[in-house]
Each structure stands twice: as structure tokens, then as C-alpha cells.
Design a protein around this motif. Structure first.
Motif, PDB file in Angstrom:
ATOM      1  N   ALA A 112      38.191  48.181  39.358  1.00 28.31           N
ATOM      2  CA  ALA A 112      38.235  47.286  38.372  1.00 28.31           C
ATOM      3  C   ALA A 112      37.200  47.355  37.600  1.00 28.31           C
ATOM      4  O   ALA A 112      37.046  47.191  36.043  1.00 28.31           O
ATOM      5  CB  ALA A 112      38.821  45.864  38.317  1.00 28.31           C
ATOM      6  N   PHE A 113      36.170  47.270  38.425  1.00 28.66           N
ATOM      7  CA  PHE A 113      34.499  46.513  37.473  1.00 28.66           C
ATOM      8  C   PHE A 113      34.161  48.349  36.784  1.00 28.66           C
ATOM      9  O   PHE A 113      33.469  47.965  35.963  1.00 28.66           O
ATOM     10  CB  PHE A 113      33.344  46.897  38.523  1.00 28.66           C
ATOM     11  N   GLY A 114      34.743  49.254  37.350  1.00 30.50           N
ATOM     12  CA  GLY A 114      34.304  49.952  36.921  1.00 30.50           C
ATOM     13  C   GLY A 114      34.788  50.865  35.035  1.00 30.50           C
ATOM     14  O   GLY A 114      34.648  51.302  34.105  1.00 30.50           O
ATOM     15  N   LEU A 115      35.612  49.648  35.442  1.00 31.67           N
ATOM     16  CA  LEU A 115      36.836  49.665  33.900  1.00 31.67           C
ATOM     17  C   LEU A 115      36.297  48.385  32.851  1.00 31.67           C
ATOM     18  O   LEU A 115      37.087  48.550  32.005  1.00 31.67           O
ATOM     19  CB  LEU A 115      38.256  49.649  34.469  1.00 31.67           C
ATOM     20  N   GLY A 116      35.501  48.029  33.943  1.00 29.23           N
ATOM     21  CA  GLY A 116      35.318  46.660  33.004  1.00 29.23           C
ATOM     22  C   GLY A 116      36.140  45.417  33.083  1.00 29.23           C
ATOM     23  O   GLY A 116      36.091  44.307  32.536  1.00 29.23           O
ATOM     24  N   LEU A 362      29.989  40.705  44.797  1.00 26.93           N
ATOM     25  CA  LEU A 362      31.482  40.083  44.263  1.00 26.93           C
ATOM     26  C   LEU A 362      30.791  38.626  43.192  1.00 26.93           C
ATOM     27  O   LEU A 362      31.893  38.231  42.970  1.00 26.93           O
ATOM     28  CB  LEU A 362      32.634  39.374  44.695  1.00 26.93           C
ATOM     29  N   ASN A 363      29.696  38.703  43.449  1.00 27.63           N
ATOM     30  CA  ASN A 363      29.286  37.116  43.573  1.00 27.63           C
ATOM     31  C   ASN A 363      27.930  36.740  42.397  1.00 27.63           C
ATOM     32  O   ASN A 363      27.790  36.291  40.951  1.00 27.63           O
ATOM     33  CB  ASN A 363      28.874  35.116  44.372  1.00 27.63           C
ATOM     34  N   ASP A 364      27.005  37.925  42.959  1.00 28.55           N
ATOM     35  CA  ASP A 364      25.925  38.028  42.503  1.00 28.55           C
ATOM     36  C   ASP A 364      25.493  39.130  41.940  1.00 28.55           C
ATOM     37  O   ASP A 364      24.204  39.578  40.585  1.00 28.55           O
ATOM     38  CB  ASP A 364      24.425  37.696  43.155  1.00 28.55           C
ATOM     39  N   ALA A 365      25.765  40.325  41.638  1.00 25.20           N
ATOM     40  CA  ALA A 365      25.059  41.863  41.449  1.00 25.20           C
ATOM     41  C   ALA A 365      25.942  42.119  39.954  1.00 25.20           C
ATOM     42  O   ALA A 365      26.483  42.268  39.379  1.00 25.20           O
ATOM     43  CB  ALA A 365      25.534  42.334  42.697  1.00 25.20           C
ATOM     44  N   ASP A 366      24.194  42.308  39.222  1.00 26.94           N
ATOM     45  CA  ASP A 366      25.028  42.746  38.294  1.00 26.94           C
ATOM     46  C   ASP A 366      24.384  44.192  38.257  1.00 26.94           C
ATOM     47  O   ASP A 366      23.947  44.352  38.276  1.00 26.94           O
ATOM     48  CB  ASP A 366      24.044  41.943  36.904  1.00 26.94           C
ATOM     49  N   PRO A 373      25.977  38.790  36.400  1.00 30.68           N
ATOM     50  CA  PRO A 373      27.301  39.021  37.365  1.00 30.68           C
ATOM     51  C   PRO A 373      28.075  39.885  36.724  1.00 30.68           C
ATOM     52  O   PRO A 373      29.491  39.509  36.185  1.00 30.68           O
ATOM     53  CB  PRO A 373      27.178  37.657  38.388  1.00 30.68           C
ATOM     54  N   THR A 374      28.448  41.011  37.220  1.00 32.22           N
ATOM     55  CA  THR A 374      29.751  41.649  36.937  1.00 32.22           C
ATOM     56  C   THR A 374      31.059  41.326  36.999  1.00 32.22           C
ATOM     57  O   THR A 374      31.220  41.356  36.190  1.00 32.22           O
ATOM     58  CB  THR A 374      29.694  43.054  37.575  1.00 32.22           C
ATOM     59  N   ARG A 375      31.217  40.126  37.854  1.00 31.50           N
ATOM     60  CA  ARG A 375      32.195  39.634  38.166  1.00 31.50           C
ATOM     61  C   ARG A 375      32.651  39.107  37.539  1.00 31.50           C
ATOM     62  O   ARG A 375      34.243  38.638  37.267  1.00 31.50           O
ATOM     63  CB  ARG A 375      32.332  38.791  39.732  1.00 31.50           C
ATOM     64  N   ILE A 376      31.818  38.222  36.605  1.00 28.62           N
ATOM     65  CA  ILE A 376      32.114  37.290  35.309  1.00 28.62           C
ATOM     66  C   ILE A 376      31.793  37.941  34.326  1.00 28.62           C
ATOM     67  O   ILE A 376      31.193  37.227  33.053  1.00 28.62           O
ATOM     68  CB  ILE A 376      31.446  35.910  35.267  1.00 28.62           C
ATOM     69  N   ALA A 377      31.049  38.830  33.525  1.00 26.32           N
ATOM     70  CA  ALA A 377      30.066  40.073  32.844  1.00 26.32           C
ATOM     71  C   ALA A 377      31.046  39.236  31.880  1.00 26.32           C
ATOM     72  O   ALA A 377      30.577  39.633  30.314  1.00 26.32           O
ATOM     73  CB  ALA A 377      29.746  41.303  33.001  1.00 26.32           C
ATOM     74  N   HIS A 378      32.299  39.582  31.948  1.00 21.28           N
ATOM     75  CA  HIS A 378      33.008  40.043  30.187  1.00 21.28           C
ATOM     76  C   HIS A 378      34.170  38.969  30.617  1.00 21.28           C
ATOM     77  O   HIS A 378      35.817  39.302  29.835  1.00 21.28           O
ATOM     78  CB  HIS A 378      33.765  41.353  30.398  1.00 21.28           C
ATOM     79  N   LEU A 383      35.056  33.455  37.073  1.00 23.14           N
ATOM     80  CA  LEU A 383      37.055  32.921  38.172  1.00 23.14           C
ATOM     81  C   LEU A 383      35.966  33.026  39.598  1.00 23.14           C
ATOM     82  O   LEU A 383      36.460  33.457  40.369  1.00 23.14           O
ATOM     83  CB  LEU A 383      37.287  33.883  37.245  1.00 23.14           C
ATOM     84  N   ARG A 384      35.091  33.214  40.044  1.00 22.55           N
ATOM     85  CA  ARG A 384      34.434  33.559  41.162  1.00 22.55           C
ATOM     86  C   ARG A 384      35.038  32.386  41.966  1.00 22.55           C
ATOM     87  O   ARG A 384      34.384  31.008  41.641  1.00 22.55           O
ATOM     88  CB  ARG A 384      32.416  33.352  41.255  1.00 22.55           C
ATOM     89  N   GLN A 385      34.603  32.273  43.240  1.00 28.20           N
ATOM     90  CA  GLN A 385      36.021  31.810  44.256  1.00 28.20           C
ATOM     91  C   GLN A 385      34.811  31.760  45.438  1.00 28.20           C
ATOM     92  O   GLN A 385      34.328  31.971  45.810  1.00 28.20           O
ATOM     93  CB  GLN A 385      37.069  32.022  44.891  1.00 28.20           C
TER      94      GLN A 385
END
Length: 455
Positions: A112-116, A362-366, A373-378, A383-385
Motif C-alpha cells: 500500500a505504501f508504494g501506492l501512496g 511502520l512508525n518512523d521511516a520516511d 513517516p510514510t505511514r502518515i505522509a498522506h 493513525l500509528r498504533q
């Protein structure tokens, strides 16, 4: 502490006694089964110089679709690619969200990250280790496009309430069947119930072709979008979608996803024999757990087959450990004692996949340089857990253990493995002294921690 009257007075091998299994029984676990038929199929492709063609792959796809009872099948270079294509096919784009169980291999979610897009991780059911259907209602937002359902370790997820919740919210359902090839839920083949089914066919899986993946669907539009995303040579005038046709010739995803034809050739042979071979696996695994019925501290991770459901090839067989029934004996000490009876580490060790929502990636990596962080970039929300947010998934590695994954039904040999587990459970009180306690990090991100391999 529950106790059994020991059926064996022999000392535990852990304490200097004789091993229950005096020599490795490797033939019980040899997989995949490769015969002259597989070799000749591969040689035909090699001798024709046709490794990068698609004719053999198309034959494999037709046979796979018929086996699944689906209209379409599409071969991929691996299962991860099939999941990426499935997400794009159902419309996952920048700013969207998917729901995925936290307990799974990373490929169920990270494409999913690869699709934004991003992921909201769901908790699991304690008995199935599959997504809790109630989590869909809890996690869905206006941005949610799809639910990824994982039939984890071969156990069918509870598809009826999952499909009801998904349809209620207008979500696509992608089944990740990479652990459950040929398995059934209430008489329906896993992978054929949702909108798209995705399979890994790598060498460690029940249906093993070497390396490869497969996508199945009965929705023509999803099939064509999966073709358009990464199968440029098939993205041609045969495409029916008016939205796709103007762009034919180049892949939307800028990727090449075709299956290697050596894998397709071997896959055709493996598929022909798979139902018979997987039935033998199920017979062997059910026999093993039947032998351990009533043994304190151990519970099977399996489904009741009389209800029309089954475990397919029973990928990476596991069980549940109930330490309270063994005086609080730690799972790590229990597994050490079982291995001392003559098993390898992959036949008895603690853990399953660690919950993905706690991994730093899933929490810190850009990943793509978005400045966040990619998890919340868009997303508008964070929504990190954190730790404690998905309690069942977080507890799963410390209450599960690997058990021998038998590939052949050989009762006398299976009895020896069951006897080793029973012996340790019966003598658990002897292991309590100087018990080091629970491991800090049972399980692994890639499941096969000991081998360093893939899930």
C-alpha cells in the motif's frame, strides 16, 4: 497446574535422559515433492529457450482458475507483486487506507505504501489468529478502500461476517491466501470468496512452484486492471475496458510482474498433484493433534473440518501454549525441552509473526522522502498504533509455538514426535527450577526466524 500421570518414566533428555527421537526423520518434512515429471516440464521450457515467454504461464493460469472456480487467474513473479496489483486493481491510491491484520507477513500490508496509501492494522481473534471481523467497523473511515484478509497459518478467516461488514461499508476484499492454498471456508475455496485472491507460490509454501505468485478473481475489471499494472505484453487490444485501452502497451505501475516460465511449468505439475498431497498433509497434522488431545499446556491451531472448512496445506503448523496448565513454565523452556528430545528448532520454537504495527518501519521511516513517516505522509490523522492498542495480536507470539509440519502420513513416526511433546508436558514440574521466564521477543517479523527465510 493440571497434571497427567506420566506414560513414560524415562527422564527428560533435557535432564540427561534418552531422546524420544534418536535420529532425524527428514523424509517426513521433505517438500516440495519433485519428480521426473517436474524436471521434464522445466527442461522443455529450457530447451525451447522460452523462459521469458507467457504461453506456459497462460496454461497454468487457466488450470489454476478452473481449480479455484474463478473466471480469471494471472501469474506473477511473486506473491507480493500479486498483492500490489490487487490493491491497485480495486482502486487503492494516494491518501487511501486499507485495513489489514497486524499478525501477518509484511507483504499483506506494505505494498500500500508504494501506492501512496497507508494501513490501519486490525486485531485478531485469539483462537483463529485471523482478523477479528468486528475490527472492520471499528477501523473504517471515509478513506478506506479495501480489507486485506489473511488466512493465517492456513486457518480460514471467518469470511461471512467479514464480507457482510465490507459490503456494508462499500469496501473491496482482498484475500491473502499465501498460507492456505486449497483450503476451504464452509465449502468455498479460500481466495474465491472475496473480490480478489492472492497467493505466494514460493518454495516454502504448500503449493510450491519455486518462486511465483497468482491472482484470481471473477471480476473482469479487476483482472484487466491487474494486467494493465504490470503485464505490458498482455496490455493490448484484448483489453475490454474503455478506461484502460488508450494506455495499452506500457504498464501503469512501471513494473514487470510476469511469472518465470520455469515456475509456471513446475506449477502445472504441482497443481495436478496438489489436492492429493495436501490431503495427506491434513491427515498427518490432524493425527498429530489427535494424539495430543487432552495434554495440558497444548491446544491445536486448526479448524473443525466437519463444518466444510479445512486448513489447506496447513502452512507452517502451529499450536497454542497454555503455561498456566503447566505451573507457569515458560514457553521458551518448554520448547527447549521438546527440542532436546530430538527435534530441530523449526519443529518446536516459540512465536509467530510479530505484530506489524509495532515495527519502526511502520512508525518512523520516511521511505519516499515525503518529510514525514510514510505511514502518515498522506493522512490528516496520526493513525500509528502504540503498544497496547492491539492486545490479542501483541500477545500472540508468546502464546503460540511451532510444531512439526508433517508432509507425509506415517503414523509410527508421527507418534514419536507427539510422544516428545507429551513427555515434556507430563514432566513439566521438573523444568520449573531456574526457568529463565518468557523470551523478550518471541517470533519474528519474517516468521521463520531460525532459517531467516520468508513467510
Amino acid at each position: 497446574m493440571k497434571t497427567l500421570t506420566p506414560t513414560s518414566t524415562e527422564a527428560l533428555a533435557y535432564n540427561g535422559g534418552l531422546k524420544t527421537i534418536s535420529e532425524p526423520l527428514n523424509e517426513l518434512f521433505r517438500w516440495p515433492i519433485i519428480t521426473d515429471e517436474d524436471e521434464q516440464a522445466a527442461l522443455q521450457v529450457l530447451r525451447a529457450g522460452n523462459m521469458s515467454g507467457i504461453d506456459v504461464t497462460i496454461q497454468f493460469e487457466h488450470e489454476f482458475a478452473a481449480w479455484m472456480g474463478c473466471r480469471h487467474a494471472l501469474g506473477f513473479n511473486n506473491g507480493t507483486a500479486s498483492l500490489l496489483a490487487a490493491m491497485w486493481a480495486v482502486g487503492v491510491q494516494t491518501g487511501d487506507e486499507i485495513i489489514c491484520p497486524a499478525t501477518t507477513y509484511w507483504a499483506s500490508a506494505l505494498p500500500a505504501f508504494g501506492l501512496g496509501a497507508t494501513v490501519r492494522f486490525a486485531d485478531i481473534e485469539a483462537d483463529t489468529l485471523c482478523i477479528d471481523p468486528a475490527e472492520i467497523d471499528r477501523l473504517v473511515t471515509p478513506r478506506t478502500k479495501a480489507v486485506v484478509v489473511v488466512h493465517y497459518l492456513g486457518h480460514p478467516a471467518d469470511m461471512d461476517p467479514i464480507m457482510e461488514a465490507a459490503r456494508r461499508h462499500g469496501l473491496a476484499v482482498i484475500e491473502d491466501v499465501s498460507h492456505a492454498h486449497g483450503g476451504h471456508y464452509k465449502g468455498r475455496k479460500l481466495g474465491s470468496i472475496g473480490d480478489i485472491g492472492c497467493f505466494s507460490l514460493m518454495a516454502g509454501k504448500p503449493l510450491a512452484v519455486g518462486e511465483g505468485g497468482m491472482l484470481v478473481t471473477s471480476v473482469r475489471d479487476y483482472y484487466e486492471r491487474a494486467v494493465a499494472f504490470g503485464h505490458y505484453e498482455r496490455f493490448n487490444a484484448q483489453i475490454e475496458s474503455a478506461d484502460l485501452r488508450p494506455f495499452a502497451g506500457l504498464p501503469f505501475g512501471g513494473v514487470k510482474h510476469r511469472m518465470h516460465q520455469l515456475s509456471a511449468a513446475v506449477g502445472r505439475v504441482q497443481l495436478e498433484h496438489y489436492d492429493q498431497r495436501s490431503a495427506e498433509i491434513r491427515k498427518a497434522m490432524n493425527y498429530f493433534w489427535d494424539l495430543l488431545d487432552g495434554v495440558p499446556g497444548l491446544r491445536p491451531h486448526r479448524v473443525e473440518e466437519r463444518q466444510g472448512s479445512d486448513m489447506g496445506g496447513w502452512y507452517c503448523a502451529h499450536g497454542f501454549y497454555v503455561k498456566e496448565e503447566l505451573g507457569g513454565l515458560s514457553i521458551s523452556r518448554f520448547c527447549e525441552a521438546v527440542r532436546a528430545e530430538g527435534m530441530s528448532i523449526n519443529e518446536c520454537m516459540a512465536g509467530c509473526n510479530r505484530p506489524l504495527h509495532l515495527h519502526p518501519l511502520l512508525n518512523d521511516a520516511d521511505i519516499y522522502g515525503d518529510g514525514a513517516p510514510t505511514r502518515i505522509a498522506h493522512t490528516a490523522d496520526d493513525l500509528r498504533q502504540p503498544v497496547g492498542s492491539l492486545p490479542v495480536a501483541e500477545a500472540a507470539p508468546s502464546r503460540t509455538l511451532f510444531v512439526p509440519w508433517f508432509k507425509h502420513f506415517r503414523p509410527n513416526e508421527i507418534k514419536r514426535y507427539a510422544a516428545a511433546f507429551r513427555k515434556v508436558a507430563e514432566h513439566a514440574d521438573e523444568l520449573l527450577q531456574e526457568d529463565p521466564g518468557e523470551p523478550q521477543a518471541a517470533g519474528g517479523w519474517n516468521l521463520f526466524k531460525a532459517k531467516g527465510g520468508a513467510s
